[in-house]
Design a protein around this motif. Structure first.
Motif: not given
Lengths: 287, 339, 235
Positions: B54-68, B200-210
């Motif tokens: 669960a911690s691993l899935w949460n890292l992906m989905a909850g932080y990296a936006g990778l919902v697997s 930062a990416i999770r909170d705002n992908e465009t801003a993180a990109d810039s």
């Protein structure tokens, strides 16, 4: 001739996959929703067909007349009662809610119909075939393929020639401005889901006549539909049919090499196309 | 006003108190073989493995936006690697677990390159396709029992420890250390520069990109590391079960659906969420499991309700009432007594 | 005396924690054309979003002919006969010119405006009716946006920055067509940055400044220095 036969059978099988995919493609096009429970709804439609045929004794193809409106009603209620609340900029709510829905449908079916595989009895239709240019074609696969063409043609017509389709496209383009034009997007989304599940109903019945099904089969159907959508290119309904055909042919050709490889070779074909053409073969997301 | 009346710190009193309590709890847990019964130890072992997943899935989905929805790919892969490496390469089971992690990382690289082409929800279904490919692929390997699977030979089981009680203790300790390792890794990763970039990416992908954060690379690293850990957990799971088959190894219900429910109910995007979710999940399971399918329906309904009504889960509800953070990630500003 | 078409009283509007409007009072009577001017960020577009229902408002802040419409959804507001020509046109890119116009008729209100009447007003649109709306020039797109709003036969039509981003000659044409559009007893609110254009077609003018009404006057007699003061807040 064996290979040609495999290709033709695969093409016809692709019609069924296109029917799995059409509803998925439609709701993604209108509201950018990906419904993880789509496959379970197909299986649900097959079970509804089972209930209707065993209760009334009518032919499963006739049961379509009952199951289509029932599934459409389920779709409308589901969208307005539940899924509309998940739509927004955040990807997680729709994904996780439809995932939860998938588990609920699966287990409700288990509870109601047990885990035993079922089949829709269609009499002669199951085995009837005819000779065509040296090949033997099953009546059911040909019928399924015709249904797929008719459904996709019908969806295209609704999308591009009716007020409802105009509303679908307008809401898809810009929800706020569509609201300003008097379109209630919640209602439009409800109608889109109703239409998608109406197609799902046809897919479910044809699936149930073709093979046996059980409550756990939804995931596989979702995946086939999804692969057809991605292979064909997002937002292109005829592309989805082509995607279904490619998937079907890959499976029958794979099965010809080794029966254990049928499903696997379909997935591999999908991954190859994803590697070479990430946007699918005929992308047109704007429409 | 002088400028030194505010202090910025990461730590908080709650965090320090819970660190002390946590250490005590950990000591008690390590000693479990001396105070717990066999059934309880089994249950706790399973709980720790779910906590890690669960911690691993949460890292992906909850932080990296990778919902697997395809993490069962790596659970099953790890399980099969344990069997293959011990049976055919003669590795010691514990070495094989580490090797399974390494191989999991390796195989996840081409997988990521492929499915990272899919966006959002399509990525999710793409991960499921991969899991199906793995399942169907392993079903073709007749040396591993094909579709019906195989059991771990007794000699290999005995190589872990000759006495059964000792084996069970080792198995339990492995599960406990996996959970601690994963939670700690996730915590320290999220505190690191890369982890902050991820938030930062999770909170705002465009801003993180810039800001020059390489989003693709960051997500890729998360995916590969998560896959490696998941494969190791998978190896551990099947070391406990001693039997593997494609359907059990690549079960979407067991290794993904339950894990998602745990994270959603506990609170997605927080470190505490999966921990709370795991306890709630096991509590529900132990009290409602007799209901069979109804239990799963209830679980689905609860997850949907939580997602709609309390998207930050139980931990989010708790935090809304009490400003507490057990695993402090961000910095907090507090007023300092001007003494 | 009949209730006004639109009566706004004490309207506050928020985007999250940011408050964009503070106690705005405003009234539009039947057949009246109102101009709203103000600098960027003064709250004009927010006001339009509040009126059309894209923002939800507090109770009794926006009354349409004596009924509170401030809590209705945008589509319900549209059905009551309030239409908007949004800033930046915002046509539907996947719809043809004709389909864009037809969407406007979705509310099914009776009245003089239909496809034929819109084509009469802007003949070029009939020639281009089957083209994608995005293939038109900016001025033509503005015609489609105006036609789309008219197709609903509104009682009150809102124009949000109709001259923004258009060539002066196009702006002149559109302003020349405006009296023919709002001459049939329709009320209108024109949001404009071009003050003289706004004054030339309106009977009354409101100026917004930092979310508050800083001026309300008759368009034909308002003094220039009053406008500057209300617009820029310079004493």
């Amino acid at each position: 001739m064996d290979w040609l036969n495999a290709i033709v059978q695969g093409t016809l099988l692709g019609g069924l996959y296109a029917l799995f995919a059409a509803g998925l493609s439609l709701i993604f096009g209108v509201m950018r929703l990906v419904n993880i429970a789509h496959g379970d709804l197909i299986v649900l439609a097959a079970y509804l067909g089972l209930t209707v045929t065993t209760a009334t004794g009518i032919h499963p193809l006739l049961a379509i007349v009952v199951v289509v409106p029932v599934m459409a009603a389920i779709g409308y209620v589901l969208q307005r009662g539940l899924l509309n609340q998940t739509l927004g900029d955040d990807l997680l709510p729709p994904l996780l809610v439809t995932f939860g829905l998938s588990v609920i449908i699966q287990n409700a079916l288990l509870e109601g119909y047990t885990a035993d595989p079922q089949k829709l009895a269609a009499g002669n239709l199951e085995t009837a075939s005819f000779a065509f240019g040296g090949l033997t074609l099953g009546v059911l696969p040909v019928l399924t393929f015709s249904f797929a063409i008719a459904v996709i043609w019908g969806l295209q017509w609704i999308f591009y020639c009716t007020a409802l389709g105009r509303a679908f496209r307008a809401v898809s383009d810009n929800q706020d401005i569509a609201q300003l034009m008097g379109l209630n997007r919640r209602h439009i989304f409800g109608l889109a889901m109703a239409l998608a599940l109406a197609v799902t109903a046809i897919a479910g019945i044809l699936l149930g006549i073709r093979t046996s099904f059980d409550p756990s089969g939804g995931g596989g159907r979702l995946i086939f539909g999804f692969e057809a959508v991605i292979i064909g290119g997002l937002g292109n309904l005829w592309g989805t049919l082509a995607g279904g055909v490619i998937l079907g042919v890959a499976q029958t050709v794979g099965a010809k090499i080794d029966p254990g490889w049928q499903i696997l070779s379909g997935h591999i074909a999908f991954l190859l196309i994803l590697a070479v053409r990430p946007n699918g073969l005929f992308p047109r997301i704007s429409a | 006003m002088n400028s030194q009346t505010y202090a910025v710190s990461r730590s908080s009193r709650a965090a320090r108190v819970s660190a002390i309590i946590g250490t005590l709890v950990l000591i008690i847990l390590v000693a479990a073989p001396w105070w717990a019964g066999r059934a309880d130890m089994r249950l706790m072992g399973e709980l720790f493995l779910y906590l890690a997943l669960a911690s691993l899935w949460n890292l992906m989905a909850g932080y990296a936006g990778l919902v697997s929805v395809g993490q069962q790919a790596f659970v099953g892969f790890g399980g099969y690697m344990l069997f293959a490496l011990t049976m055919f390469a003669g590795l010691h089971p514990i070495t094989a677990i580490a090797a399974a992690g390494l191989l999991g990382a390796l195989i996840s690289v081409p997988v990521a390159v492929l499915i990272f082409r899919l966006r959002g929800a399509y990525f999710a279904i793409g991960t499921w396709v991969i899991a199906e490919v793995f399942r169907l692929g392993f079903a073709q390997v007749s040396a591993l029992g094909g579709g019906s699977g195989s059991s771990l030979p007794v000699a290999i089981v005995k190589s872990l420890a000759s006495k059964r009680a000792m084996r069970e203790s080792i198995s339990y300790w492995l599960a406990l250390s996996a959970a601690v390792l994963v939670v700690a890794s996730v915590y320290f990763f999220l505190r690191s520069r890369k982890g902050l970039a991820l938030t930062a990416i999770r909170d705002n992908e465009t801003a993180a990109d810039s800001l020059g954060i390489d989003i693709w690379r960051t997500k890729f690293v998360v995916y590969v590391v998560t896959s490696a850990f998941t494969a190791m957990i998978g190896a551990l799971i099947f070391l406990q079960k001693l039997r593997i088959s494609p359907d059990a190894a690549f079960s979407v219900n067991d290794w993904t659906a339950f894990v998602i429910f745990i994270v959603v109910i506990g609170g997605i995007g927080t470190i505490e969420g999966p921990i709370i979710g795991t306890f709630v999940f096991f509590l529900l399971r132990e009290t409602l499991a007799d209901l069979g399918t109804v239990y799963l329906i209830v679980l689905g309904v609860v997850a949907i309700l939580v997602m709609l009504k309390a998207p930050k889960g139980l931990w989010g509800l708790f935090r809304a009432r009490f400003d507490v953070q057990i695993f402090p990630l961000g910095y907090r500003v507090s007023k300092r007594d001007p003494s | 005396m009949p209730d006004p078409i639109l009566k706004i009283s004490g309207l506050n509007a928020h985007y999250g924690d940011f408050q964009a409007l503070f106690g705005v009072d405003m009234q539009v009577d039947a057949g009246e054309v109102l101009a709203i001017i103000g600098a960027n960020g003064a709250g004009k577009t927010t006001l339009m979003r509040s009126i059309t229902g894209l923002l939800t408002n507090g109770p009794d802040q926006i009354m349409h002919k004596g009924t509170d419409i401030g809590r209705l959804r945008a589509d319900e507001v549209a059905l009551r006969g309030i239409a908007m020509v949004p800033e930046g046109r915002q046509l539907f890119p996947s719809l043809s010119v004709k389909e864009n116009l037809m969407i406007g008729a979705q509310v099914l209100r009776p009245g003089p405006w239909n496809l034929k009447a819109v084509y009469q007003l802007f003949p070029i649109l009939e020639e281009r009716k089957d083209q994608q709306s995005t293939s038109l020039s900016g001025g033509q797109q503005q015609m489609v946006a105006i036609g789309r709003a008219l197709m609903s036969n509104p009682e009150l039509i809102l124009f949000d920055e109709i001259s923004l981003g258009l060539a002066p000659v196009i702006i002149r044409d559109i302003y020349r067509a405006l009296p023919g559009i709002i001459g049939n007893g329709m009320s209108a609110i024109i949001v404009e940055q071009d003050i003289s254009k706004a004054l030339s077609v309106s009977s009354r003018v409101y100026c917004l400044q930092e979310g508050r009404v800083s001026l309300e006057d008759r368009s034909d007699t308002v003094a220039r220095e009053d406008i500057s003061r209300a617009y820029f807040g310079i004493e």
